[in-house]
Design an enzyme around this catalytic site. Sequence first.
Site, PDB file in Angstrom:
ATOM      1  N   ARG A 170       0.648 -14.175   1.893  1.00 15.76           N
ATOM      2  CA  ARG A 170      -0.028 -14.102   3.192  1.00 15.76           C
ATOM      3  C   ARG A 170      -1.414 -14.749   3.081  1.00 15.76           C
ATOM      4  O   ARG A 170      -2.189 -14.422   2.190  1.00 15.76           O
ATOM      5  CB  ARG A 170      -0.133 -12.629   3.637  1.00 15.76           C
ATOM      6  CG  ARG A 170       1.230 -12.071   4.023  1.00 15.76           C
ATOM      7  CD  ARG A 170       1.175 -10.616   4.395  1.00 15.76           C
ATOM      8  NE  ARG A 170       1.073  -9.749   3.242  1.00 15.76           N
ATOM      9  CZ  ARG A 170       1.134  -8.403   3.308  1.00 15.76           C
ATOM     10  NH1 ARG A 170       1.274  -7.809   4.461  1.00 15.76           N
ATOM     11  NH2 ARG A 170       1.038  -7.681   2.201  1.00 15.76           N
ATOM     12  N   CYS A 187      -5.618  -9.241   3.246  1.00 18.51           N
ATOM     13  CA  CYS A 187      -6.703  -8.356   3.678  1.00 18.51           C
ATOM     14  C   CYS A 187      -7.968  -9.085   4.139  1.00 18.51           C
ATOM     15  O   CYS A 187      -8.325  -9.012   5.306  1.00 18.51           O
ATOM     16  CB  CYS A 187      -7.055  -7.378   2.562  1.00 18.51           C
ATOM     17  SG  CYS A 187      -5.772  -6.145   2.365  1.00 18.51           S
ATOM     18  N   GLU A 203      -7.615   2.311   2.272  1.00 21.96           N
ATOM     19  CA  GLU A 203      -7.181   2.018   0.905  1.00 21.96           C
ATOM     20  C   GLU A 203      -7.918   0.793   0.374  1.00 21.96           C
ATOM     21  O   GLU A 203      -8.087  -0.174   1.083  1.00 21.96           O
ATOM     22  CB  GLU A 203      -5.656   1.783   0.913  1.00 21.96           C
ATOM     23  CG  GLU A 203      -5.063   1.556  -0.449  1.00 21.96           C
ATOM     24  CD  GLU A 203      -5.526   2.593  -1.450  1.00 21.96           C
ATOM     25  OE1 GLU A 203      -5.328   3.793  -1.229  1.00 21.96           O
ATOM     26  OE2 GLU A 203      -6.103   2.203  -2.483  1.00 21.96           O
ATOM     27  N   VAL A 254       0.825  -1.214   0.000  1.00 23.29           N
ATOM     28  CA  VAL A 254       0.000   0.000   0.000  1.00 23.29           C
ATOM     29  C   VAL A 254       0.859   1.264   0.000  1.00 23.29           C
ATOM     30  O   VAL A 254       0.649   2.172  -0.805  1.00 23.29           O
ATOM     31  CB  VAL A 254      -0.965  -0.001   1.206  1.00 23.29           C
ATOM     32  CG1 VAL A 254      -1.580   1.366   1.438  1.00 23.29           C
ATOM     33  CG2 VAL A 254      -2.076  -1.008   0.945  1.00 23.29           C
TER      34      VAL A 254
HETATM   35  P1  NAD Z   1       3.256  -4.580   4.167  1.00 17.42           P
HETATM   36  O1  NAD Z   1       3.525  -5.534   5.256  1.00 17.42           O
HETATM   37  O2  NAD Z   1       3.492  -4.978   2.745  1.00 17.42           O
HETATM   38  O3  NAD Z   1       4.132  -3.252   4.411  1.00 17.42           O
HETATM   39  C1  NAD Z   1       4.236  -2.596   5.631  1.00 17.42           C
HETATM   40  C2  NAD Z   1       5.565  -1.832   5.623  1.00 17.42           C
HETATM   41  O4  NAD Z   1       5.587  -0.958   6.755  1.00 17.42           O
HETATM   42  C3  NAD Z   1       6.802  -2.724   5.735  1.00 17.42           C
HETATM   43  O5  NAD Z   1       7.711  -2.432   4.684  1.00 17.42           O
HETATM   44  C4  NAD Z   1       7.383  -2.362   7.125  1.00 17.42           C
HETATM   45  O6  NAD Z   1       8.794  -2.470   7.182  1.00 17.42           O
HETATM   46  C5  NAD Z   1       6.921  -0.935   7.268  1.00 17.42           C
HETATM   47  N1  NAD Z   1       6.916  -0.429   8.641  1.00 17.42           N
HETATM   48  C6  NAD Z   1       6.451  -1.030   9.766  1.00 17.42           C
HETATM   49  N2  NAD Z   1       6.594  -0.202  10.832  1.00 17.42           N
HETATM   50  C7  NAD Z   1       7.135   0.941  10.372  1.00 17.42           C
HETATM   51  C8  NAD Z   1       7.510   2.179  10.978  1.00 17.42           C
HETATM   52  N3  NAD Z   1       7.342   2.397  12.288  1.00 17.42           N
HETATM   53  N4  NAD Z   1       8.048   3.127  10.208  1.00 17.42           N
HETATM   54  C9  NAD Z   1       8.242   2.928   8.878  1.00 17.42           C
HETATM   55  N5  NAD Z   1       7.877   1.790   8.254  1.00 17.42           N
HETATM   56  C10 NAD Z   1       7.348   0.807   8.982  1.00 17.42           C
HETATM   57  O7  NAD Z   1       1.767  -4.092   4.372  1.00 17.42           O
HETATM   58  P2  NAD Z   1       0.689  -3.703   3.228  1.00 17.42           P
HETATM   59  O8  NAD Z   1       0.187  -4.916   2.539  1.00 17.42           O
HETATM   60  O9  NAD Z   1       1.208  -2.564   2.438  1.00 17.42           O
HETATM   61  O10 NAD Z   1      -0.498  -3.183   4.158  1.00 17.42           O
HETATM   62  C11 NAD Z   1      -0.433  -1.959   4.852  1.00 17.42           C
HETATM   63  C12 NAD Z   1      -1.820  -1.638   5.374  1.00 17.42           C
HETATM   64  O11 NAD Z   1      -2.714  -1.412   4.302  1.00 17.42           O
HETATM   65  C13 NAD Z   1      -2.448  -2.747   6.225  1.00 17.42           C
HETATM   66  O12 NAD Z   1      -3.202  -2.162   7.232  1.00 17.42           O
HETATM   67  C14 NAD Z   1      -3.365  -3.439   5.238  1.00 17.42           C
HETATM   68  O13 NAD Z   1      -4.447  -4.070   5.870  1.00 17.42           O
HETATM   69  C15 NAD Z   1      -3.839  -2.273   4.396  1.00 17.42           C
HETATM   70  N6  NAD Z   1      -4.260  -2.647   3.041  1.00 17.42           N
HETATM   71  C16 NAD Z   1      -3.517  -3.531   2.326  1.00 17.42           C
HETATM   72  C17 NAD Z   1      -3.904  -3.839   1.013  1.00 17.42           C
HETATM   73  C18 NAD Z   1      -3.111  -4.830   0.208  1.00 17.42           C
HETATM   74  O14 NAD Z   1      -3.603  -5.227  -0.855  1.00 17.42           O
HETATM   75  N7  NAD Z   1      -1.927  -5.254   0.629  1.00 17.42           N
HETATM   76  C19 NAD Z   1      -5.031  -3.222   0.456  1.00 17.42           C
HETATM   77  C20 NAD Z   1      -5.746  -2.299   1.218  1.00 17.42           C
HETATM   78  C21 NAD Z   1      -5.343  -2.020   2.509  1.00 17.42           C
END
Ligand code: NAD
Length: 437
Positions: free
Chosen positions: A331, A264, A152, A12
């Site tokens: 995941r 998700c 998102e 995201v």
């Molecule tokens: P992800 O695990 O791919 O990425 C999360 C990132 O955040 C990692 O790179 C991690 O190192 C970083 N991070 C963690 N703590 C941090 C900090 N304190 N400072 C800086 N960086 C930090 O997660 P994602 O799939 O991108 O999901 C993120 C959010 O978006 C979640 O809440 C998820 O539910 C939501 N979401 C995901 C999707 C999807 O398709 N993946 C779609 C909609 C919403």
Amino acid sequence: MVRICMIGTGYVGLVSGACFADFGHSVTCVDIDQARIEELGRGEIPIYEPGLKDVVTRNVQSERLGFTTRLDDAVRDAQVVFIAVGTPALPDGATDLKYVFDAARDLAGHLSGYTVVVQKSTAPVGTARRVAGVIAEGKPGDAEFDIASNPEFLREGSAVGDFMRPDRVVVGAETDRARETMEQVYRPLYLLETPIVSTSLESAEMIKYASNAFLATKISFINEMARICELTGATVDEVARGMGLDGRIGKKFLHAGIGYGGSCLPKDVSSLIHAAGERGYDATLIRAAHRINHELVDRALEKLSRGLGGLSGKAVALLGLAFKPNTDDLREAPALRIVHELLKAGARVKVYDPVAMENFRRAMKAPVEFGKSAYETAEGADALVLVTEWNEFRQLDFERLKKLMRGNVFVDCRNVYSPDRLEKTGFKYESFGRGKA
Ligand code: NAD
């Protein structure tokens, strides 16, 4: 132009950050994962997402997009700070908010002037308000901020297109100033007449959960129909088409098979069930959707075992590991549980996926073999299981497969092929919801 800081460069954060830069904003993406930031600095994209490399490269070259591990400068310079870190599920289904609150605490001390802090990670209703509390405690006295919630809806595999042309943008905010700032951030989408849904913080958070719970329920609904089709002699594909053409129902998310996975739907459904339960309400419908989905892997294994006459000692070739095509994300991928159960039952397993093999190797230290192509993976196998419907698995040459394989069982977990066609090739074919009268 808005100066944006994006905290988190996962699916995201990276997509949103790159696309905001493409909208003309100046974006700094921050991550605590040093290796990831170094990769991005070298122009490498740490996740598989079609089209993302082009957007990133274009915006890095035009100096609208940068990557750093230094939160301080990035937050100080920003007008809008997005929190887009992971919110994984805890064992009891609740959401682990550690990363969100760590980010909120870390950013608070670096705020200066007026900033809108936007909670983009999916988090339970009430989180944005709690994040605001954490920031209020930790910010310098003269810094001002407003909180917003901007869930998102992008889908992995088509994330860039989804972000650039969403069905809607949801913004929960409490002040006009925050709403106006968010309007500037999404200005290019306003020009495309994208509906912008302006709500309270709590409603914005709930819209995300309600949407995912609805989609999960729709998938489990058609999977329940598939089961009843098998018992009654109807064919679920025909039923889904006949239902889906009704404008009130719609065609999407009516594809029977092995159900939903990914980062998700499973965790968001669990989180909503947990949130309701904590408040004394048993979310019956959503729990049923969750259970139906969980049982689909068991059903796939039953079909396989029936075809093979038991699993012990059998060689099984798995096509597809990612939770869906066009992503490397594993995941909650059904393939993980299938492999685990097959090994437990004493089967030998060989797997192949066009992009998710490396992630699989890291996620599952299991004694499986890794194939190089669908055909090489099938060599000597007693059964073939199609788990992820990558395009390259949609036109398999069954004559060739039959010669390569030892057995002739084919379990199609995504209903890619038609039973009539497969039976003519001599395969013992199993899919979902294609009953025989
Ligand atoms: P992800 O695990 O791919 O990425 C999360 C990132 O955040 C990692 O790179 C991690 O190192 C970083 N991070 C963690 N703590 C941090 C900090 N304190 N400072 C800086 N960086 C930090 O997660 P994602 O799939 O991108 O999901 C993120 C959010 O978006 C979640 O809440 C998820 O539910 C939501 N979401 C995901 C999707 C999807 O398709 N993946 C779609 C909609 C919403």
